[in-house]
Design a protein around this motif. Structure first.
Motif, short mmCIF file in Angstrom:
data_model
loop_
_atom_site.label_atom_id
_atom_site.label_comp_id
_atom_site.label_asym_id
_atom_site.label_seq_id
_atom_site.Cartn_x
_atom_site.Cartn_y
_atom_site.Cartn_z
N LYS A 50 8.62 26.30 -1.93
CA LYS A 50 7.63 26.98 -2.76
C LYS A 50 7.75 28.50 -2.62
CE LYS A 50 4.16 23.32 -2.48
NZ LYS A 50 2.81 23.00 -2.01
N ALA A 51 7.93 28.96 -1.37
CA ALA A 51 8.06 30.40 -1.12
C ALA A 51 9.31 30.95 -1.79
CB ALA A 51 8.09 30.67 0.37
N THR A 52 10.40 30.20 -1.74
CA THR A 52 11.65 30.64 -2.37
C THR A 52 11.47 30.79 -3.88
OG1 THR A 52 12.90 29.44 -0.69
CG2 THR A 52 14.08 30.06 -2.68
N VAL A 53 10.85 29.79 -4.50
CA VAL A 53 10.63 29.83 -5.95
C VAL A 53 9.67 30.97 -6.30
CG1 VAL A 53 9.71 28.55 -7.91
CG2 VAL A 53 11.14 27.39 -6.23
N ALA A 54 8.59 31.14 -5.51
CA ALA A 54 7.61 32.19 -5.78
C ALA A 54 8.23 33.58 -5.65
CB ALA A 54 6.43 32.06 -4.84
N LEU A 55 9.07 33.79 -4.62
CA LEU A 55 9.72 35.09 -4.45
C LEU A 55 10.68 35.37 -5.60
CD1 LEU A 55 10.43 35.24 -0.62
CD2 LEU A 55 8.88 36.67 -1.95
N GLU A 56 11.35 34.34 -6.05
CA GLU A 56 12.27 34.51 -7.18
C GLU A 56 11.47 34.90 -8.43
OE1 GLU A 56 15.77 31.85 -9.24
OE2 GLU A 56 15.19 31.43 -7.17
N GLN A 77 4.27 25.16 -12.77
CA GLN A 77 4.29 25.12 -11.31
C GLN A 77 4.82 26.43 -10.75
OE1 GLN A 77 3.20 22.00 -9.75
NE2 GLN A 77 2.82 23.63 -8.30
N VAL A 78 5.82 27.00 -11.40
CA VAL A 78 6.39 28.27 -10.94
C VAL A 78 5.33 29.37 -11.01
CG1 VAL A 78 8.11 30.05 -11.44
CG2 VAL A 78 8.73 27.65 -11.62
N THR A 79 4.60 29.45 -12.11
CA THR A 79 3.58 30.49 -12.24
C THR A 79 2.42 30.25 -11.27
OG1 THR A 79 2.57 29.29 -14.09
CG2 THR A 79 4.12 31.06 -14.63
N THR A 80 2.09 28.98 -10.99
CA THR A 80 1.03 28.68 -10.02
C THR A 80 1.43 29.14 -8.63
OG1 THR A 80 0.35 26.76 -11.31
CG2 THR A 80 -0.35 26.84 -9.01
N TRP A 81 2.67 28.84 -8.22
CA TRP A 81 3.14 29.26 -6.90
C TRP A 81 3.22 30.78 -6.81
CZ3 TRP A 81 7.60 25.19 -6.75
CH2 TRP A 81 7.07 23.93 -6.47
N LYS A 82 3.60 31.41 -7.91
CA LYS A 82 3.67 32.87 -7.94
C LYS A 82 2.26 33.46 -7.74
CE LYS A 82 4.85 36.70 -11.04
NZ LYS A 82 5.34 37.05 -12.38
N ARG A 83 1.28 32.92 -8.43
CA ARG A 83 -0.11 33.39 -8.31
C ARG A 83 -0.63 33.16 -6.89
NH1 ARG A 83 -2.82 29.89 -11.14
NH2 ARG A 83 -1.77 30.47 -13.05
N GLN A 84 -0.31 32.00 -6.30
CA GLN A 84 -0.73 31.71 -4.92
C GLN A 84 -0.09 32.68 -3.94
OE1 GLN A 84 0.28 27.61 -4.33
NE2 GLN A 84 -1.57 26.85 -5.36
#
Length: 130
Positions: A50-56, A77-84
């Motif tokens: 999740k951290a890898t995808v959010a950082l990307e 899901q990508v935008t949710t993890w980014k927001r988190q």
């Protein structure tokens, strides 16, 4: 509409469900039988992934759709993890300050306890000498 009673197998993983075409009225058709399609197991992702995808996503080089396609997840899901990740960044810096304040209070409390125990120890050792 296929012929009445024609068999149809849904493209699902085994066990396969077999359905038959039924004519409900003159122009309408529907599939009957087979029961409900088997449920797929819900995927879970590790915190590291999740951290890898959010950082990307935070880098902003690619769109959410491109990142989602690369990692085989839904763009939402990508935008949710980014927001988190953005929401969690404030806690990273504030926790250090809070921990330092907690540590200082704990150190003062422990020093007071040490002093109290030292006084009791001295008092008891003087009582034994008599």
């Amino acid at each position: 509409c296929p012929p009445y009673g024609a068999l149809y197998v849904l493209p699902t993983p085994p066990p396969f469900q077999i359905y038959t075409w039924k004519r409900t009225r003159r122009s309408a058709c529907r599939l009957e039988g087979g029961g409900s399609a088997p449920l797929t197991k819900r995927r879970s992702f590790s915190d590291k992934f999740k951290a890898t995808v959010a950082l990307e996503a935070l880098r902003g080089d690619k769109t959410a759709q491109e990142i989602a396609a690369k990692h085989k997840v839904h763009p939402t899901q990508v935008t949710t993890w980014k927001r988190q990740a953005i929401d969690g960044l404030t806690g990273v810096f504030s926790d250090k300050v809070r921990r330092a304040e907690d540590n200082e209070a704990e150190v003062k409390e422990l020093h007071a306890k040490i002093g109290k125990l030292a006084v009791e120890n001295d008092f008891l050792s003087q009582g034994l000498k008599r």
